[in-house]
Scaffold this motif. Structure first.
Motif, PDB file in Angstrom:
ATOM      1  N   ASP A 143       0.836  -1.207   0.000  1.00  0.00           N
ATOM      2  CA  ASP A 143       0.000   0.000   0.000  1.00  0.00           C
ATOM      3  C   ASP A 143       0.868   1.254   0.000  1.00  0.00           C
ATOM      4  OD1 ASP A 143      -2.551   1.344   0.155  1.00  0.00           O
ATOM      5  OD2 ASP A 143      -2.096   1.748   2.253  1.00  0.00           O
ATOM      6  N   ARG A 144       1.906   1.250   0.792  1.00  0.00           N
ATOM      7  CA  ARG A 144       2.834   2.386   0.861  1.00  0.00           C
ATOM      8  C   ARG A 144       3.542   2.582  -0.483  1.00  0.00           C
ATOM      9  NH1 ARG A 144       4.742   0.909   5.365  1.00  0.00           N
ATOM     10  NH2 ARG A 144       6.322  -0.464   4.522  1.00  0.00           N
ATOM     11  N   ASP A 145       3.971   1.476  -1.089  1.00  0.00           N
ATOM     12  CA  ASP A 145       4.641   1.562  -2.389  1.00  0.00           C
ATOM     13  C   ASP A 145       3.691   2.059  -3.478  1.00  0.00           C
ATOM     14  OD1 ASP A 145       6.929   0.625  -1.173  1.00  0.00           O
ATOM     15  OD2 ASP A 145       6.765  -1.409  -2.001  1.00  0.00           O
ATOM     16  N   ALA A 146       2.438   1.647  -3.407  1.00  0.00           N
ATOM     17  CA  ALA A 146       1.447   2.100  -4.395  1.00  0.00           C
ATOM     18  C   ALA A 146       1.235   3.605  -4.290  1.00  0.00           C
ATOM     19  CB  ALA A 146       0.133   1.354  -4.207  1.00  0.00           C
ATOM     20  N   THR A 147       1.225   4.113  -3.068  1.00  0.00           N
ATOM     21  CA  THR A 147       1.073   5.559  -2.868  1.00  0.00           C
ATOM     22  C   THR A 147       2.249   6.306  -3.490  1.00  0.00           C
ATOM     23  OG1 THR A 147      -0.203   5.212  -0.854  1.00  0.00           O
ATOM     24  CG2 THR A 147       0.841   7.362  -1.114  1.00  0.00           C
ATOM     25  N   ALA A 148       3.455   5.809  -3.266  1.00  0.00           N
ATOM     26  CA  ALA A 148       4.645   6.440  -3.841  1.00  0.00           C
ATOM     27  C   ALA A 148       4.625   6.352  -5.364  1.00  0.00           C
ATOM     28  CB  ALA A 148       5.909   5.787  -3.282  1.00  0.00           C
TER      29      ALA A 148
END
Length: 83
Positions: A41-46
């Motif tokens: 989820d964090r990587d998708a946001t980035a």
């Protein structure tokens, strides 16, 4: 212009990398393992932020790769829901 192309290439590589991560996560879930998707989820946001930083033409060129990644994520989500 060269810097933009390099950024677009880096974003495309990140999309492909995330796709590989999603495929591994799905295989683990199919095998009965639990996976923590918080990092994804964090990587998708980035990744979304990186796409938004591109010019319109470069961003449009990534659409097929982003759509493929979305399908992979949706498949993973469905697999997790079944588990």
């Amino acid at each position: 212009m060269q810097q933009t192309a390099t950024h677009a290439e880096a974003v495309h590589a990140a999309i492909e990398s995330m796709g590989g991560t999603v495929l591994v996560a799905r295989a683990l879930v199919e095998g009965g393992r639990r996976v923590d998707l918080e990092g994804l989820d964090r990587d998708a946001t980035a990744l979304c932020a990186a796409v938004l930083a591109l010019g319109p033409e470069d961003a449009r060129s990534l659409r097929p790769a982003l759509e493929a990644l979305l399908r992979q994520v949706n498949d993973l989500t469905a697999e997790v829901a079944r588990g």
